[in-house]
Scaffold this motif. Structure first.
Motif, mmCIF file in Angstrom:
data_model
loop_
_atom_site.group_PDB
_atom_site.id
_atom_site.type_symbol
_atom_site.label_atom_id
_atom_site.label_comp_id
_atom_site.label_asym_id
_atom_site.label_seq_id
_atom_site.Cartn_x
_atom_site.Cartn_y
_atom_site.Cartn_z
ATOM 1 N N ALA A 249 -3.495 5.129 -5.260
ATOM 2 C CA ALA A 249 -4.108 4.532 -4.075
ATOM 3 C C ALA A 249 -5.029 5.545 -3.409
ATOM 4 C CB ALA A 249 -3.040 4.075 -3.094
ATOM 5 N N GLN B 142 0.851 -1.183 0.000
ATOM 6 C CA GLN B 142 0.000 0.000 0.000
ATOM 7 C C GLN B 142 0.888 1.234 0.000
ATOM 8 O OE1 GLN B 142 -3.473 0.055 -0.023
ATOM 9 N NE2 GLN B 142 -3.489 -2.176 -0.205
ATOM 10 N N VAL C 191 -5.582 -0.756 -5.104
ATOM 11 C CA VAL C 191 -4.685 0.181 -5.758
ATOM 12 C C VAL C 191 -4.965 0.105 -7.251
ATOM 13 C CG1 VAL C 191 -2.285 0.788 -6.222
ATOM 14 C CG2 VAL C 191 -2.937 -0.090 -3.960
#
Length: 501
Positions: free
Chosen positions: A464, A284, A473
């Motif tokens: 993201a 992430q 994402v």
């Protein structure tokens, strides 16, 4: 010990760049998660003694929720000298119209719908959508309640009406929700009817109809967490009936697998180590990520018998293992292996061994080197169990389901970059350059040609969202295949939403 909830809305209006009319309006319209929803997920309560392990595990449980962007729990002493546990959470916008137009492996996928992942602040999720991809069109209704009545019993319901059939799924389960949880149990039901296809170089080559009814019931007991380890036993029973035939309106030659009906009790054992690590900028962007880095081993044995109503006697067995080396702060290697098979008539049937290795090298806060390897070794597979590689599972420069066999190898190598660009305080931006390598071995149902090793190179953009109820994402990739048949496109352009970078 006093527990204090500090709940932040979507935008922090004390920051000038987030204090505008649109963000103020979104904050006003958004229903902040109910305090009772947060408290019900804490593994500690007021009046209990301070336990850092329960704090860390409660953080992980909270961060699993799509409706929270982040959660942190901090102990501190107030002015009166009383120990306070501050539970800080930040909400995201959870009523989201889903309009997804993605392209991968030369095929398009569209989703139109709406999802609320925090219904009235209770953590319940409801979804309505229309999906259209290479396999089918369908309308889907979904409902999920992780904590039915503030318990740890989860209700999951999905109903899909598809162009080629339907899919109905219902489960009611109380999992081992925490390391020290002492019991678990659940029931599930699946009724699925669909048209399935075999592929040759990314094109549909043969088809069949697959009707499946699957029932599962299980219960589990554990002695809890002891000296950093957990041991769990499960017992249950499964009914798995698979009926195959030609599609209603056939368009391609038919290849019909053999019907298969397994009815079996089973027993399982799991041992796992309490070892987790929290990091950022791995899968992430600018978001806390929880990784399991411990050692874990799980085994399950079942016996299917004609006396139970099955169509064969078979020993059904599975095993999975996890182990990690290093730390995500520098270098970490995450290893896992999975075995699934049957033993019937003295021979192994539908046996697969999956070997997975993931390597992270944290070069700096912005740079990360990443390698992911998946190898599948199959033996005497059921006809409907196909090992495929292509643009939908790692080879980004090739059509989806491009090659098929009974064993495969796919490796992706990426150099990732995480920028500081934060447009409109809504999206984190990153990028990657990559190389993918893979191939299949062994026979397949339609005797399609094996082209050997396949390689592609490319680069991509990553976006993201930080204010929406999703951990996906968005990927925009340009990939160049270096091998393959002469009809393959020289450039593959992919637009997809994935669960990570």
């Amino acid at each position: 010990m006093r527990v204090v909830l500090v709940q932040e809305n979507i935008f922090d209006l004390s920051k000038e760049e987030e204090n505008n009319w649109l963000y103020r309006l979104m904050n006003r319209l958004h229903i902040v998660t109910r305090p009772a929803t947060i408290r019900s997920q804490l593994l500690f309560s007021e009046g209990n003694g301070f336990d850092p392990r329960l704090i860390a595990e409660s953080e992980r449980l909270l961060r699993e929720n799509k409706y929270l962007y982040d959660a942190s729990i901090t102990p501190a002493f107030n002015s009166a000298g009383e120990l306070e546990i501050d539970v800080l959470t930040r909400d995201v916008w959870t009523l989201t119209p889903e309009i997804t137009i993605s392209r991968g492996g030369g095929e398009n996928k569209t989703i139109f719908g709406i999802e609320e992942s925090n219904l009235f602040g209770t953590g319940r999720r409801i979804q309505l959508s229309h999906e259209d991809d290479v396999d089918r069109r369908g309308n889907v209704f979904g409902y999920y309640d992780r904590q039915l009545g503030n318990s740890w019993t989860a209700l999951n319901l999905s109903i899909a009406d598809n162009s080629d059939g339907h899919s109905h799924f219902l489960s009611l389960e109380q999992p081992f929700h925490a390391l020290d949880a002492r019991s678990a149990g659940g029931l599930s039901y699946l009724d699925d009817d669909r048209r399935s296809t075999f592929y040759d170089l990314g094109d549909e080559a043969a088809e069949y109809r697959h009707e499946r009814n699957h029932y599962l019931a299980y219960g589990g007991l554990s002695g809890g967490l002891s000296d950093g380890w957990v041991r769990r036993w499960t017992v249950g029973a499964a009914y798995d009936d698979n009926v195959f035939g030609p599609p209603v309106d056939p368009e391609l030659p038919a290849v019909i697998p053999e019907n298969r009906k397994l009815v079996y009790p089973f027993v399982g054992y799991e041992v796992l180590e309490d070892r987790y690590e929290t990091s950022m900028n791995h899968n992430q962007m600018d978001r806390a990520e929880d990784f399991y880095l411990g050692t874990r081993l799980a085994l399950r044995l079942g016996w299917s018998d004609t006396d139970f109503g099955a169509d064969r006697d078979a020993l059904i067995y599975s095993m999975s293992a996890n182990h990690s080396i290093g730390s995500l702060k520098e270098r970490a290697l995450l290893l896992s292996a999975n075995l699934n098979a049957r033993l019937e008539n003295g021979d192994t049937a539908d046996s697969t061994v999956d070997l997975i290795a993931t390597y992270y090298w944290t070069q700096s806060e912005k740079w990360l080197f990443f390698t992911h390897l998946v190898s599948t070794i199959g033996h005497n597979l059921d006809t409907d169990h196909v090992v495929e590689i292509g643009g939908d599972n790692g080879l980004r420069g090739y059509p989806l389901r491009y090659q098929a066999g009974d064993s495969s190898f796919v490796m992706s190598v990426e150099q990732r970059y995480f920028t500081d660009w934060y447009p409109f305080r809504l999206l984190r931006v990153g990028g990657a350059v990559f190389v993918d390598v893979g191939r299949v071995w062994g026979p397949n149902a339609i005797d399609s040609e094996n082209l050997g090793w396949l390689t592609d190179v490319g680069f991509g953009l990553r976006l993201a969202p930080t204010r929406l109820g999703t951990t996906k994402v968005f990927h925009v990739d340009i990939a160049f295949p270096l091998d393959g048949d002469e009809d393959i496109d020289d450039v593959q352009i992919l637009f997809r939403a994935k669960r990570g970078f």
